[in-house]
Design a protein around this motif. Structure first.
Motif, PDB file in Angstrom:
ATOM      1  N   PRO A 166      70.490  63.917 -33.271  1.00 22.08           N
ATOM      2  CA  PRO A 166      69.868  63.434 -32.861  1.00 22.08           C
ATOM      3  C   PRO A 166      69.900  62.279 -31.569  1.00 22.08           C
ATOM      4  N   TYR A 167      68.931  62.375 -30.741  1.00 16.05           N
ATOM      5  CA  TYR A 167      68.740  61.225 -29.559  1.00 16.05           C
ATOM      6  C   TYR A 167      68.841  60.246 -29.595  1.00 16.05           C
ATOM      7  N   ARG A 168      67.499  59.941 -29.662  1.00 16.39           N
ATOM      8  CA  ARG A 168      66.927  58.722 -30.226  1.00 16.39           C
ATOM      9  C   ARG A 168      66.270  58.920 -31.751  1.00 16.39           C
ATOM     10  N   SER A 169      66.134  57.198 -32.061  1.00 16.71           N
ATOM     11  CA  SER A 169      65.601  57.101 -33.446  1.00 16.71           C
ATOM     12  C   SER A 169      64.622  56.398 -33.905  1.00 16.71           C
ATOM     13  N   ASP A 170      63.475  56.511 -34.345  1.00 19.79           N
ATOM     14  CA  ASP A 170      62.902  55.291 -35.408  1.00 19.79           C
ATOM     15  C   ASP A 170      63.168  55.717 -37.224  1.00 19.79           C
ATOM     16  N   TRP A 171      62.606  54.510 -37.523  1.00 19.33           N
ATOM     17  CA  TRP A 171      62.517  54.459 -38.462  1.00 19.33           C
ATOM     18  C   TRP A 171      61.637  53.229 -38.797  1.00 19.33           C
ATOM     19  N   TYR A 172      61.260  53.440 -40.513  1.00 17.08           N
ATOM     20  CA  TYR A 172      60.511  52.444 -41.438  1.00 17.08           C
ATOM     21  C   TYR A 172      60.886  50.816 -42.083  1.00 17.08           C
ATOM     22  N   ILE A 173      60.626  50.125 -41.540  1.00 15.54           N
ATOM     23  CA  ILE A 173      61.502  48.798 -42.117  1.00 15.54           C
ATOM     24  C   ILE A 173      60.408  47.799 -42.568  1.00 15.54           C
ATOM     25  N   LEU A 174      60.526  46.586 -43.067  1.00 13.58           N
ATOM     26  CA  LEU A 174      59.940  45.631 -43.707  1.00 13.58           C
ATOM     27  C   LEU A 174      59.547  44.023 -42.852  1.00 13.58           C
ATOM     28  N   LYS A 280      49.787  40.727 -36.451  1.00 19.05           N
ATOM     29  CA  LYS A 280      49.806  39.124 -34.785  1.00 19.05           C
ATOM     30  C   LYS A 280      48.930  38.260 -35.287  1.00 19.05           C
ATOM     31  N   ASN A 281      47.532  38.371 -36.405  1.00 18.02           N
ATOM     32  CA  ASN A 281      46.716  37.549 -36.590  1.00 18.02           C
ATOM     33  C   ASN A 281      47.357  36.482 -37.468  1.00 18.02           C
ATOM     34  N   GLN A 282      48.162  36.796 -38.926  1.00 15.19           N
ATOM     35  CA  GLN A 282      48.995  36.282 -40.097  1.00 15.19           C
ATOM     36  C   GLN A 282      48.105  36.542 -41.299  1.00 15.19           C
ATOM     37  N   GLN A 283      47.164  37.783 -40.746  1.00 13.12           N
ATOM     38  CA  GLN A 283      46.248  38.076 -41.973  1.00 13.12           C
ATOM     39  C   GLN A 283      47.145  38.803 -42.885  1.00 13.12           C
ATOM     40  N   CYS A 284      48.231  38.904 -42.890  1.00 12.47           N
ATOM     41  CA  CYS A 284      49.395  39.705 -43.894  1.00 12.47           C
ATOM     42  C   CYS A 284      50.940  38.923 -44.164  1.00 12.47           C
ATOM     43  N   ALA A 285      51.099  38.715 -45.079  1.00 11.91           N
ATOM     44  CA  ALA A 285      52.349  38.240 -45.042  1.00 11.91           C
ATOM     45  C   ALA A 285      53.840  38.888 -45.500  1.00 11.91           C
ATOM     46  N   MET A 286      53.597  40.465 -45.343  1.00  7.48           N
ATOM     47  CA  MET A 286      54.275  41.407 -45.179  1.00  7.48           C
ATOM     48  C   MET A 286      53.590  43.203 -44.546  1.00  7.48           C
ATOM     49  N   MET A 287      54.671  43.864 -43.969  1.00 11.34           N
ATOM     50  CA  MET A 287      54.038  45.527 -43.347  1.00 11.34           C
ATOM     51  C   MET A 287      55.246  45.851 -43.297  1.00 11.34           C
ATOM     52  N   PRO A 288      55.179  46.666 -43.900  1.00 10.26           N
ATOM     53  CA  PRO A 288      55.911  48.760 -43.775  1.00 10.26           C
ATOM     54  C   PRO A 288      55.479  48.650 -42.559  1.00 10.26           C
ATOM     55  N   MET A 289      56.626  49.067 -41.785  1.00  7.38           N
ATOM     56  CA  MET A 289      56.324  49.386 -40.227  1.00  7.38           C
ATOM     57  C   MET A 289      57.331  50.637 -39.302  1.00  7.38           C
ATOM     58  N   GLY A 290      56.836  50.919 -38.251  1.00  8.60           N
ATOM     59  CA  GLY A 290      58.455  51.516 -37.615  1.00  8.60           C
ATOM     60  C   GLY A 290      58.558  50.693 -37.332  1.00  8.60           C
ATOM     61  N   SER A 291      59.883  50.869 -36.846  1.00  9.48           N
ATOM     62  CA  SER A 291      61.230  49.977 -36.087  1.00  9.48           C
ATOM     63  C   SER A 291      60.960  49.911 -34.268  1.00  9.48           C
ATOM     64  N   TRP A 292      59.694  50.955 -33.848  1.00  7.70           N
ATOM     65  CA  TRP A 292      59.286  50.349 -32.305  1.00  7.70           C
ATOM     66  C   TRP A 292      58.555  49.365 -32.470  1.00  7.70           C
ATOM     67  N   PHE A 293      58.160  48.760 -33.725  1.00 11.10           N
ATOM     68  CA  PHE A 293      57.198  47.145 -34.010  1.00 11.10           C
ATOM     69  C   PHE A 293      57.601  46.011 -33.453  1.00 11.10           C
ATOM     70  N   ILE A 294      59.277  46.181 -33.345  1.00 10.92           N
ATOM     71  CA  ILE A 294      59.875  45.303 -33.038  1.00 10.92           C
ATOM     72  C   ILE A 294      59.382  44.973 -31.808  1.00 10.92           C
ATOM     73  N   ALA A 295      59.293  45.687 -30.445  1.00 13.57           N
ATOM     74  CA  ALA A 295      59.364  45.118 -29.288  1.00 13.57           C
ATOM     75  C   ALA A 295      58.385  44.920 -29.038  1.00 13.57           C
ATOM     76  N   THR A 296      57.008  45.095 -30.070  1.00  6.24           N
ATOM     77  CA  THR A 296      55.573  44.713 -29.788  1.00  6.24           C
ATOM     78  C   THR A 296      55.494  42.967 -30.492  1.00  6.24           C
ATOM     79  N   MET A 297      56.632  43.021 -31.607  1.00  2.48           N
ATOM     80  CA  MET A 297      56.139  41.563 -31.551  1.00  2.48           C
ATOM     81  C   MET A 297      57.153  40.617 -30.350  1.00  2.48           C
TER      82      MET A 297
END
Length: 448
Positions: A166-174, A280-297
């Motif tokens: 394993p070199y790079r890794s991405d996984w799901y968080i909430l 981003k538009n605050q249309q949901c309170a929770m969302m399961p998504m990959g760790s890559w979305f941290i950078a987006t936020m």
């Protein structure tokens, strides 16, 4: 470059696909790690003859090398640690990688030595063609400890052999919106929360009507946003003879949809709604998504696109499974079967997938196959990363399960999974009918 900018750039890239220009007798794009990309027709013997100081020469394959520190960082660090080694980078654009690498390896020549693998399917193809060098003898000789990868390395084994680490890794968080939780007077999600508890929170956090409605949760249209939780405990994979284990998870997804706690699949699909806009538009309170979305936020906050408070938690887990199990995917690194520098190649692979490299890469915002306290603190120190120890803990896991197994037929099976998933979610199939269809079509693909 400031860490926050690097983190945003690197993680948003996610698990980017890659490409390589063919080497066999034709011109290749090779980049000396100390110089610029140029067209060459050199062989390794030519390189060794012209290399100053009798340096050992190692060639590695990458994609988009000049625009991404994902590879530059570890290449530079290795050469700094080994001044007697010169690394030649064979680089090309991402969309050509597998095709060009396949052409290069079919020539059975000594370059490249080290291969960064684009995806699991291509790794299996290379292994089946005996184009990758098994690493097991190297690991046995060095008493190499695979436990540092928390189970991920074992899942890279294919036909009883290890072809990559394993070199790079991405996984799901909430991901969750703290402001919406505060407004509802509901405690934030914890790092030890079951899926049943998640469903209860989704109900509590759903409010409003029409265009102003806020959904408690959000499931993107990917089939993985259902099947991931069915394989999270490691007891099953998405390649099975009997898919009945998916039933409770589809029933859960449909219940959330029917109760209006998540947006319905048809709306998302028809309108081509991206998950990032929903959060981003605050249309949901929770969302399961990959760790890559941290950078987006982080990028969104840095640019003032969004300003609400958000946080992350470990992905919820099945009731009979302890916290810390997650689902994800890896970017492995392996060795060409045709290398004339097997020992040097192994030394580089060991370094690239080591704790030392993990800490170095963390400074560039890159999640690797190893988690260390130092690397997590480095990533969490980025500006706009959510404050609080619970958010740092959310990045940790105890078990890493692949979202799809190493199977030569996985691409065909994934197509079937997606097609049946859509039919279930739009209720053209009942759950039982969908499972029956999966059993039938996957059996045909696998020859069962």
């Amino acid at each position: 470059m400031k860490l926050k900018r690097v983190l945003a750039m690197m993680l948003a890239a996610g698990m980017v696909c890659t490409s390589l220009t063919a080497c066999g007798g034709s011109k290749t794009a090779e980049t000396s790690a100390a110089g610029s990309t140029e067209k060459t027709e050199t062989t390794k013997s030519d390189e060794k003859a012209t290399s100053t100081g009798e340096k050992k020469v190692l060639s590695v394959t990458t994609w988009d090398y000049d625009t991404s520190p994902t590879f530059q960082t570890v290449v530079d660090a290795y050469m700094a640690k080994h001044p007697d080694v010169e690394i030649n980078v064979i680089d090309t654009s991402a969309d050509e990688y597998n095709n060009s690498l396949g052409i290069s390896l079919s020539a059975a020549q000594p370059d490249p030595d080290v291969i960064w693998v684009k995806d699991m399917g291509s790794m299996l193809q290379m292994a089946d063609k005996k184009q990758l060098l098994p690493l097991d003898d190297f690991m046995k000789k060095d008493n190499f400890d695979l436990s540092i990868y928390n189970g991920a390395a074992e899942q890279l084994q294919y036909n009883g052999a290890t072809y990559g680490l394993p070199y790079r890794s991405d996984w799901y968080i909430l991901y969750y919106n703290k402001d919406l939780f505060d407004a509802a007077g509901v405690p934030y999600p914890s790092n030890d929360m079951t899926w049943d508890e998640y469903n209860d929170l989704a109900a509590k956090l759903t409010s409003g009507e029409g265009s102003s409605k806020v959904y408690g949760g959000h499931n993107h249209t990917w089939q993985a946003l259902v099947s991931n939780w069915a394989v999270q405990d490691g007891k099953h994979t998405v390649v099975e003879k009997d898919y009945s284990f998916l039933k409770p998870w589809y029933e859960q997804a449909l219940a959330l949809q029917d109760n209006g706690y998540i947006q319905d699949f048809s709306t998302l699909k028809t309108a081509n709604i991206h998950y990032s806009s929903v959060f981003k538009n605050q249309q949901c309170a929770m969302m399961p998504m990959g760790s890559w979305f941290i950078a987006t936020m982080i990028q969104s906050q840095a640019s003032d696109e969004t300003s609400f408070n958000w946080g992350i938690a470990r992905i919820p887990h099945p009731a009979d499974t302890e916290a810390g199990y997650t689902v994800g995917a890896l970017t492995p690194v392996g060795i060409s079967a045709y290398t004339d520098e097997p020992d040097l190649s192994w030394d580089f692979v060991k370094f690239a997938t080591s704790e030392e490299a993990a800490n170095i890469l963390a400074e560039q915002g890159v999640f690797t196959g190893i988690q260390t306290e130092e690397s997590l603190k480095t990533i969490a120190s980025a500006q706009f990363f959510p404050e609080g120890d619970s958010n740092v803990e959310a990045l940790t896991y105890t078990h890493y399960i692949f979202d799809r197994p190493l199977d030569p037929k996985i691409t065909e099976i994934k197509t079937v999974l997606e097609e049946v998933h859509e039919m279930i979610m739009i209720k053209q199939y009942t759950v039982d009918q969908g499972i029956e269809e999966l059993n039938k079509r996957v059996a045909e693909i696998k020859g069962w």
